[in-house]
Design a protein around this motif. Structure first.
Motif, short mmCIF file in Angstrom:
data_model
loop_
_atom_site.label_atom_id
_atom_site.label_comp_id
_atom_site.label_asym_id
_atom_site.label_seq_id
_atom_site.Cartn_x
_atom_site.Cartn_y
_atom_site.Cartn_z
N ILE A 274 55.28 48.99 7.32
CA ILE A 274 55.09 47.93 8.32
C ILE A 274 53.86 47.07 8.01
CG2 ILE A 274 56.30 49.18 10.16
CD1 ILE A 274 53.56 49.83 11.38
N GLY A 275 53.10 47.43 6.99
CA GLY A 275 51.97 46.59 6.58
C GLY A 275 50.65 47.00 7.20
N VAL A 282 45.08 39.52 8.73
CA VAL A 282 46.17 38.82 9.40
C VAL A 282 45.60 38.13 10.64
CG1 VAL A 282 47.97 40.43 8.64
CG2 VAL A 282 46.83 40.82 10.84
N THR A 283 46.30 37.09 11.09
CA THR A 283 45.84 36.33 12.25
C THR A 283 46.74 36.64 13.44
OG1 THR A 283 45.11 34.58 10.76
CG2 THR A 283 45.33 34.00 13.09
N LEU A 284 46.12 37.08 14.54
CA LEU A 284 46.88 37.35 15.76
C LEU A 284 47.21 36.04 16.46
CD1 LEU A 284 44.98 40.44 17.23
CD2 LEU A 284 46.52 40.28 15.27
N VAL A 290 42.05 39.97 11.82
CA VAL A 290 41.70 41.38 11.60
C VAL A 290 42.36 41.90 10.33
CG1 VAL A 290 41.37 42.00 14.03
CG2 VAL A 290 43.66 42.20 13.04
N VAL A 295 42.08 48.22 11.85
CA VAL A 295 42.66 48.53 13.16
C VAL A 295 43.14 49.98 13.16
CG1 VAL A 295 44.50 47.96 14.79
CG2 VAL A 295 43.33 46.13 13.54
N ILE A 299 42.12 53.13 15.73
CA ILE A 299 43.03 53.85 16.65
C ILE A 299 43.20 55.31 16.29
CG2 ILE A 299 44.28 51.78 17.41
CD1 ILE A 299 46.56 52.42 15.58
N MET B 271 54.71 55.06 14.97
CA MET B 271 53.83 54.03 15.51
C MET B 271 53.27 54.46 16.86
SD MET B 271 55.70 50.47 14.37
CE MET B 271 57.20 50.78 15.26
N LEU B 276 49.65 52.81 17.90
CA LEU B 276 49.84 51.40 17.55
C LEU B 276 50.66 50.65 18.60
CD1 LEU B 276 49.25 49.35 15.29
CD2 LEU B 276 51.39 50.03 14.20
N PRO B 292 46.32 46.94 20.03
CA PRO B 292 47.10 47.38 18.87
C PRO B 292 48.50 46.75 18.82
CG PRO B 292 45.95 49.24 19.82
CD PRO B 292 45.69 48.08 20.73
N LYS B 294 49.48 43.89 19.76
CA LYS B 294 49.43 42.49 19.29
C LYS B 294 49.19 42.44 17.78
CE LYS B 294 48.00 40.38 23.66
NZ LYS B 294 49.36 40.09 24.16
N VAL B 295 48.51 43.47 17.26
CA VAL B 295 48.34 43.56 15.81
C VAL B 295 49.69 43.88 15.17
CG1 VAL B 295 47.19 44.80 13.94
CG2 VAL B 295 45.94 44.29 16.05
N LEU B 296 50.43 44.79 15.78
CA LEU B 296 51.78 45.10 15.27
C LEU B 296 52.62 43.84 15.23
CD1 LEU B 296 53.93 47.14 14.35
CD2 LEU B 296 54.55 47.43 16.76
N LYS B 297 52.55 43.06 16.30
CA LYS B 297 53.31 41.80 16.36
C LYS B 297 52.94 40.89 15.19
CE LYS B 297 54.15 37.88 19.47
NZ LYS B 297 54.24 37.50 20.88
N ALA B 298 51.65 40.87 14.85
CA ALA B 298 51.20 39.98 13.77
C ALA B 298 51.64 40.46 12.39
CB ALA B 298 49.67 39.83 13.82
N ILE B 299 51.80 41.77 12.21
CA ILE B 299 52.14 42.26 10.86
C ILE B 299 53.64 42.40 10.65
CG2 ILE B 299 49.91 43.37 10.44
CD1 ILE B 299 51.09 46.06 11.06
N LEU B 300 54.43 42.51 11.73
CA LEU B 300 55.89 42.62 11.55
C LEU B 300 56.48 41.24 11.25
CD1 LEU B 300 57.09 45.09 14.33
CD2 LEU B 300 56.72 45.53 11.92
#
Lengths: 414, 414
Positions: A274-275, A282-284, A290, A295, A299, B271, B276, B292, B294-300
């Protein structure tokens, strides 16, 4: 006598406790870190455990930025140690070596200077920036001892012992590392998640038939029956000592293997897919930038928080095959460390314990003038006998197991 | 005639295309979103596909903040639509309903107002904030049509059709939803990852024997043989239509089931285990604070990026069991949608397509005065026959399959 320790993470925690238990030899102890409160927490733990052997000796903290050579030189001149023990992250090694050279004080660390995952900094070049100090250290009349943890470190001493006492000719050297302990979490890393995940993702390098072989991570696997830990899957991985053994011990194949359970690897693969293991920013949606790996670090459980409830054993050793008296021979030289025993001794888990105990054993070798040649040395180059005699009294014993002679059954995956 | 569409995400994309294909009835189309460039991208796609049926009608974009009731009222007064179609995220439903009430214009949406995962906003209370508008809408002489997607939406029309034509008495209603398509990514979500992951994590609620039952996600599973998609594992999940069917169709058990492959669930569990999927902020080492999720959203992968290469079918339907003419009967009423066919029609995948086509079918029902009563209505309350007659001409057909009579074999997990 005096030592200056730089770094106050998990390994630094154990090194400081073990230094305190041996301060009749090592003298005054100064612990320095960017975050001075981390040093003070260690000092509190040492005092709470009554681990300061000679209570007339000093035990103090200092703040220092280990990237700043001038600040390091100033600190060394103030503290006037006989030895600087670098317990910081490996990317400060070169700065601290330079400071030691300028201040003319001997140096010891526990792992290699560079990032084993990045192009041009991988295993074949791993020691270049530190080996570049050989002549400068010799000329300054000081000693540098590199990679004095367990792996790298003791596993190379085991190899040197095998060369000296057990074999006439070496065929293969396999460093075997498994943690069969249980921290009770679904997923956690035993040291800094960022360093750990970068290390695990990198290509593996091994030395075979006079050349470096490079393969993707987790594509070479074998099963090995670890004493007191049972049969475990281990995977070929990039690791410091493959480079130094290649330099100092002629062998047909030299390789490092680390145990990963299927559950651990499943988490690893999901996170990678998933990266989440990427160090690239990456940009939110709200514009925040971040690095996913940072991240993940935030966590996951703090590795130091795992120690109190940790149970079970680690097993790390060197599996050597070759010829003795005209006959093939296969030997595994190893240590088992117990997470609970480590915690009772120094309030930390066995992963840090197995790195910190050898570092202080090596420091004592230096103070006893057993390992005090002028220049820069890896552990394979030094006399293994007094080190292996002393290490059990510092906290880690070792054993030699004769194995049936057989080449490892390496499975190629993917 | 005119419509005002609010929202320009994946579902909004399909709604706008389908509205354009039917603008001889719906009239001028205005698409509004916080980000006006998203509306313009949709308009460009509609024109590129020649999907604007009557080219003399307007197709325009506007910027609007859908949380701001005053701004919405001003926009409605400017555009003077006959119907506002809410294609925004469900948390703007109440603001848009309030604006429609103030401006006295009818309203239609495709999913429930509230967060099904949060205490006090779960299935039993899900429609309360929107049902509170019943008297206000009736008094204002306007129509509100709630949950006019596929699920919620068409599955309730199927249930109403079963009540009207296929059964004398209903025993159980199971809504079945599976996506057997392939987007070629190791892991991706078909709509907004944040909404998707919150939805999947929540406890499931189902109605049984006159009371709500609450169970953790993925703990009730059954295997169901979906027409043209094969046997698939589905899991009990919280979903809007369980609440509305409970209100309007007496049954002994009403439950929603969604298909998850073992691979998908493995990613999900990993996850979740590492934290996450949490919406709660964490602080990184450098002080940056992030959620977290929102970070997942940015990397998917961006869900809209999946559409071009998506292949395979979805199957969504309503499985009804009960009595007809004194005999037990089991019927599955369903649609298969094809990702590639959807892409050829409107340049989007079938998940959004199955939500957008019913919304425009319902809008056409409103314009034909078939579904234009004054007040607020869920889909079960409205006459299913003209809707089901029209929907195949808008893009989605439907079938009735007789099944052997047998209670589902529900497995309780964990």
């Amino acid at each position: 006598m005096a030592i200056l320790q730089i770094g106050a993470g998990g390994v630094g925690w154990v090194i400081a406790h073990k230094a305190a238990q041996n301060n009749d030899v090592l003298g005054d102890i100064t612990i320095a870190s960017r975050t001075v409160s981390k040093c003070e927490k260690i000092i509190e733990s040492i005092k709470g455990r009554n681990n300061l052997k000679d209570t007339t000796k000093k035990l103090e903290s200092r703040a220092v930025n280990a990237d700043d050579v001038d600040a390091l030189v100033a600190l060394i001149k103030e503290v006037q140690p006989d030895l600087v023990i670098n317990a910081g992250p490996p990317w400060v090694n070169v700065a601290i070596m330079e400071a030691c050279y300028q201040a003319k004080v001997s140096y010891l660390d526990t792992s290699v200077a560079v990032d084993l995952c990045s192009e041009g900094q991988q295993v074949p070049e791993a020691y270049d920036p530190q080996w570049a100090f050989r002549e400068k250290f010799a000329e300054a009349g000081i000693t540098g001892i590199l990679g004095a943890g367990f792996d790298p470190g003791v596993v190379s001493v085991f190899a040197a012992y095998a060369v000296k006492h057990l074999f006439d000719e070496i065929d293969t050297i396999d460093v075997m590392d498994v943690n069969a302990g249980d921290h009770g979490k679904k997923f956690a890393t035993n040291f800094d998640p960022e360093t750990n995940m970068l290390e695990i993702q990198g290509d593996s390098f091994y030395w075979e038939n006079q050349e470096w072989k490079q393969v993707p991570c987790h594509t070479r696997m074998l099963e090995f029956d670890f004493p007191n830990c049972g049969c475990q899957k281990v995977y070929s991985m990039a690791h410091d000592e493959v480079r130094s053994m290649k330099e100092f011990i002629p062998a047909n194949r030299i390789e490092f293997w680390m145990g990963f359970g299927d559950t651990y690897l499943n988490y690893f693969n999901c996170m990678r897919d998933i990266g989440l293991l990427s160090p690239n920013p990456v940009t939110l949606q709200d514009g925040t930038v971040v690095e996913p790996l940072k991240v993940l670090k935030a966590i996951l459980p703090d590795p130091t928080s795992l120690a109190p409830g940790y149970t079970g054993l680690t097993c790390i050793g060197t599996w050597v095959q070759g010829i003795k008296d005209g006959e093939p021979r296969s030997v595994f030289i190893y240590n088992n460390a117990d997470h609970e025993v480590a915690y009772k001794d120094v309030e930390h888990q066995a992963i840090s314990y197995t790195t910190g105990v050898p570092a202080i054993t090596a420091a004592l070798m230096y103070f006893r003038n057993e390992w005090s040649g002028k220049g820069v040395f890896n552990m394979e180059q030094l006399n293994p006998d007094p080190f292996l005699e002393l290490m059990p009294t510092i906290g880690l014993d070792w054993h030699v197991q004769e194995l049936p002679v057989a080449q490892p059954e390496i499975k190629i995956l993917k």
